[in-house]
Design a protein around this motif. Structure first.
Motif, PDB file in Angstrom:
ATOM      1  N   UNK A 318       0.830  -1.199   0.000  1.00 15.70           N
ATOM      2  CA  UNK A 318       0.000   0.000   0.000  1.00 15.70           C
ATOM      3  C   UNK A 318       0.870   1.257   0.000  1.00 15.70           C
ATOM      4  N   UNK A 319       1.888   1.260   0.822  1.00 16.94           N
ATOM      5  CA  UNK A 319       2.773   2.424   0.885  1.00 16.94           C
ATOM      6  C   UNK A 319       3.491   2.634  -0.442  1.00 16.94           C
ATOM      7  N   UNK A 320       3.970   1.554  -1.053  1.00 18.23           N
ATOM      8  CA  UNK A 320       4.694   1.684  -2.324  1.00 18.23           C
ATOM      9  C   UNK A 320       3.793   2.221  -3.437  1.00 18.23           C
ATOM     10  N   UNK A 321       2.523   1.886  -3.390  1.00 16.38           N
ATOM     11  CA  UNK A 321       1.585   2.365  -4.418  1.00 16.38           C
ATOM     12  C   UNK A 321       1.180   3.805  -4.165  1.00 16.38           C
ATOM     13  N   UNK A 322       1.432   4.319  -2.973  1.00 11.34           N
ATOM     14  CA  UNK A 322       1.128   5.707  -2.662  1.00 11.34           C
ATOM     15  C   UNK A 322      -0.311   5.971  -2.297  1.00 11.34           C
ATOM     16  N   UNK A 323      -1.064   4.910  -1.944  1.00  7.33           N
ATOM     17  CA  UNK A 323      -2.476   5.109  -1.634  1.00  7.33           C
ATOM     18  C   UNK A 323      -2.773   4.944  -0.150  1.00  7.33           C
ATOM     19  N   UNK A 324      -1.722   4.902   0.674  1.00 12.10           N
ATOM     20  CA  UNK A 324      -1.939   4.770   2.095  1.00 12.10           C
ATOM     21  C   UNK A 324      -0.703   5.119   2.889  1.00 12.10           C
TER      22      UNK A 324
END
Length: 382
Positions: A318-324
């Motif tokens: 989630x962090x790597x995708x930038x959505x959390x």
């Protein structure tokens, strides 16, 4: 075609496979579920047929005790051999279910077996019958190496049934968005994650007009049993400094340790998570696979606590995708973190992009013909 689902007896591993089972049923195929404990009833309430493959055990109580023992256990000294085989604890009662599930399968004769990475009893049954083994992934935290480790812990059951080990996985169903997938399995098929959390009569307030943002807060179904509700104490403290509404969806857990709740915190016993998130603006959660994927499907920004089991892997994705957001430690658990969750346009845009990506993945209904072909080409369709 007959399809046996081998379901570990926990919500988070059972429910992600239900949409595929329903799709198979809707296409005219026969579905049977092998599981144990309370999961037998959950499967029945999902409108599916189930067999209790480990009568007399309480998986929830046993797992909760195992987790508490693990947390209090000192690391083994060199040469100590009292620890269970590596992977034993996370094969989720596969050994206990193996004998009965093989017996049922030999009578029912499925054409393929669907199982989660933790449900390696399904891989054993497929090998015993010589039918395709289809692995239905549930999150970001499993690889073929993890599955192999859990199969190694099931060595005794393989030996009991005249097998030297598991056969190959014929298809690996990856439910994570392609842009976030960490799986490189040769037989990977992408499958759209369709949230399923059981049925419910939804409360009217869920649809009422509101003039402030709403944040869902959940720890899933396992963590409150093991750790209580203390991991969300910081959310209650943050709520006292926020104008937002917070919905505590903690599955009916005892909230007394949280003290008196502010007026903007609403506790609920049980609301299917997908329905709750459709009426929210953000979500704070423990990082379980099903919760993470349901939050991604909803297009909401999320705070993922990500502690224990596969939760760090889900949080990292989630962090790597930038959505959390993923807190680095207790010092990050502040009202400012909640404020950023509700105001950061970058998080919201990335969350919505991910939801659109998931909506374009092959649905369970579209995947059914591929499964029929798989069974047929491997000579198992009867």
């Amino acid at each position: 075609m007959r399809v046996l689902f081998a379901g570990p007896p926990f919500f988070g591993l059972l429910y992600p496979m239900v949409p595929l089972a329903h799709a198979l049923r809707a296409a005219g195929h026969d579905v049977l579920w092998g599981t144990c404990g309370a999961a037998v009833g959950h499967t029945e309430r999902a409108g599916l047929l189930a067999v209790d493959c480990a009568p007399g055990i309480d998986p929830d109580a046993l797992y909760a005790q195992m987790e508490k023992d693990r947390q209090g256990r000192k690391p083994p000294s060199p040469g100590e051999r009292t620890a269970p085989p590596k992977g034993k604890g996370f094969s989720f009662f596969s050994d206990e279910m193996a004998d009965r599930m093989v017996e049922v399968a030999e009578h029912w004769r499925p054409d393929l077996v669907v199982h989660t990475p933790n449900g390696v009893v399904g891989q054993l049954v497929a090998a015993r019958l010589g039918v395709p083994s289809v692995l239905h992934a549930v999150g970001f935290g499993h690889t073929s190496a993890h599955v192999g480790m859990m199969n190694n812990a099931l060595a005794g059951a393989y030996a009991r049934h005249g097998l030297s080990g598991p056969g190959p996985v014929s298809a690996w169903l990856d439910v994570t968005p392609p842009s976030m997938s960490v799986t490189d399995e040769a037989r990977r098929w992408f499958l759209r994650y369709v949230p399923y959390n059981g049925g419910a009569a939804l409360p009217s307030w869920l649809f009422a007009p509101r003039d402030r943002p709403r944040v869902a807060v959940t720890l899933g179904t396992v963590r409150p049993v093991v750790d209580g509700v203390s991991p969300v104490q910081w959310v209650i403290d943050a709520a006292r400094e926020s104008e937002a509404e917070f919905v505590l969806a903690l599955g009916g857990a005892d909230l007394s340790d949280l003290g008196e709740l502010p007026d903007n915190v609403r506790p609920v016993d049980w609301i299917p998570l997908g329905a709750l998130l459709s009426a929210c603006d953000a979500v704070i959660h423990h990082g379980g696979a099903g919760t993470t994927l349901t939050a991604l499907d909803s297009g909401l920004p999320q705070i993922v606590l990500g502690e224990g089991a596969d939760r760090p892997a889900n949080a990292a994705a989630v962090r790597a995708r930038g959505c959390g957001l993923v807190p680095e430690g207790p010092g990050d658990l502040t009202p400012k973190l909640v404020e950023r969750l509700l105001t950061d346009d970058g998080l919201r845009d990335a969350a919505r992009e991910t939801a659109r990506e998931m909506a374009g993945m092959p649905s369970p209904a579209e995947t059914v013909p591929r499964l029929v072909e798989l069974a047929s080409t491997q000579g198992a369709l009867r």
